[in-house]
Design a protein around this motif. Sequence first.
Motif, PDB file in Angstrom:
ATOM      1  N   GLY A 103       0.843  -1.197   0.000  1.00 25.79           N
ATOM      2  CA  GLY A 103       0.000   0.000   0.000  1.00 25.79           C
ATOM      3  C   GLY A 103       0.877   1.245   0.000  1.00 25.79           C
ATOM      4  N   ALA A 104       0.446   2.273  -0.729  1.00 31.14           N
ATOM      5  CA  ALA A 104       1.298   3.437  -0.979  1.00 31.14           C
ATOM      6  C   ALA A 104       1.728   4.151   0.301  1.00 31.14           C
ATOM      7  N   ASP A 105       0.932   4.029   1.375  1.00 31.53           N
ATOM      8  CA  ASP A 105       1.291   4.764   2.596  1.00 31.53           C
ATOM      9  C   ASP A 105       1.984   3.873   3.631  1.00 31.53           C
ATOM     10  N   GLN A 106       2.365   2.653   3.241  1.00 29.17           N
ATOM     11  CA  GLN A 106       3.035   1.758   4.191  1.00 29.17           C
ATOM     12  C   GLN A 106       4.491   2.162   4.389  1.00 29.17           C
ATOM     13  N   GLU A 107       4.995   1.971   5.605  1.00 31.25           N
ATOM     14  CA  GLU A 107       6.400   2.220   5.930  1.00 31.25           C
ATOM     15  C   GLU A 107       7.220   1.109   5.270  1.00 31.25           C
ATOM     16  N   ARG A 108       8.062   1.489   4.303  1.00 31.46           N
ATOM     17  CA  ARG A 108       8.728   0.451   3.511  1.00 31.46           C
ATOM     18  C   ARG A 108       9.722  -0.391   4.306  1.00 31.46           C
ATOM     19  N   LYS A 109      10.345   0.207   5.335  1.00 30.88           N
ATOM     20  CA  LYS A 109      11.276  -0.607   6.141  1.00 30.88           C
ATOM     21  C   LYS A 109      10.532  -1.742   6.842  1.00 30.88           C
ATOM     22  N   GLN A 110       9.365  -1.396   7.370  1.00 31.58           N
ATOM     23  CA  GLN A 110       8.552  -2.423   8.035  1.00 31.58           C
ATOM     24  C   GLN A 110       8.186  -3.522   7.047  1.00 31.58           C
ATOM     25  N   VAL A 111       7.786  -3.086   5.846  1.00 35.22           N
ATOM     26  CA  VAL A 111       7.375  -4.055   4.834  1.00 35.22           C
ATOM     27  C   VAL A 111       8.569  -4.944   4.461  1.00 35.22           C
ATOM     28  N   SER A 112       9.732  -4.317   4.290  1.00 36.27           N
ATOM     29  CA  SER A 112      10.922  -5.075   3.913  1.00 36.27           C
ATOM     30  C   SER A 112      11.243  -6.133   4.970  1.00 36.27           C
TER      31      SER A 112
END
Lengths: 203, 221
Positions: free
Chosen positions: B197-206
């Motif tokens: 999702g565009a507003d997700q924190e990418r570090k968390q996602v990674s």
Amino acid sequence: MILYDYILSASCYQVRLMAALLGQPLTTRAVNFHPAKEHKSPEMLKLNPKGTLPVLQDGDLVLTESAEILRYLTRDTPDWRGQDEVWLSFAAALNGSIGTARLHDILSYDADIDAVRRAGVQHLRQLEAHLVEQRFDGMIFLTGHTPTIADIACFPTTALAPDGGVSLDVYPSIRLWMRAIRSLPGFIEMPGIHRLHELEAAP
Amino acid sequence: MGRLDFARCALLECVLRERGAVDWIAVGLSVDVPAGTVVPRRVNDTDMAIWCSAAGKLHAWGDRCPHRGMRLSHGFVRGETLSCIYHGWQYGMDGTCSYIPAHPQLEPPKTICARSYACNEQDQMIWVALAPTQAKTPDAEGRRPVRSLEITLPVAKVAEGLGHPMSSLMVLGGVYDLAVALQPSTQHSCVLHAFAGADQERKQVSRHLEKMRAELESADA
Ligand SMILES: N[C@@H](CCC(=O)N[C@@H](CS)C(=O)NCC(=O)O)C(=O)O
Ligand code: FES
């Protein structure tokens, strides 16, 4: 300053590269590491009882660990220092996994090759995950916007992974990080690590 | 390209269609192939050189120099051309050889040509097709790409582990609103390209993706 040097050693290349990037003059003495094992000769053992390379001699000072040598070379250039310690240890771990796989493959060193390659892949995954996060923050180097000894310590063994049968193809952030290092002014090559040809004028 | 390669491609296409039609295969994030760079990708056992010209035009070519077979992904990009690292033969946008340094006066025959594949950029992801296709590149529906991860499992095992039938883009949803595209690589490995999702924190996602990979790989061990 004299570096007792072996052209194919990733650890010696760390020192040559660091000096080149800093513009520091360095005299290299080629040691016939393979096949003559000259690093274990009486003269070399007197200098470094561990019988390893690199060895840096500056006057009375003799340093025998690449991490120490990098710290020494940058003692007056704080720009080249950051949160480096964890990465200097990481570089030693890389040397144990990927570095060992490489020595096994190119110089027939004894090693449990599958185990060191597996460990190498785990190390590369860690490095990739860290660099992915750095890039999210707009940084390409290990500890910030500019390179430090952390990058110079980890770069050679990483870049030479394919020599040990470990592919780098699947790590986009590691590749871009290596590219950033190869783009630095003063960058020098070693066998297996070439410069960026596109930076030069077309033939 | 040899006859055998051609037969193999045709066969591969049939197999892929039977498996549930994966026309477009994601091969990486656009940000991972910035202008002026070339990268190697293995797509279903086909080696490709994906490159982006100085002007930002993406290409997917077979990873073999028509001269002596050197991997083009070891080469380098200058302007709108890709040069082979070995003897410097230079290839233009259409894949044909435009310059041979050893014979600067010669205009190379048009028959010297790199194999090229359909290549599209959509949602900041690079997609390739192994065979000509009418299908549209998948739409990530506003999600943004996060990163690519290699998984040392065959692609079918990963799809199974994710509990999804294989398709070009699999919407997993969840807290990060994930969608993943699987790139079959070798028989034993694949690459997962993830959107969130565009507003997700990418570090968390990674970090979540790292965990997901560890679980998939250990479930199979
Ligand atoms: N601790 C050393 C390790 C360097 C290293 O592994 N050197 C290898 C050559 S690349 C060596 O001298 N090996 C000989 C031995 O261990 O007997 C450093 O990083 O400075
Ligand atoms: S193999 Fe590519 S130019 Fe010779």
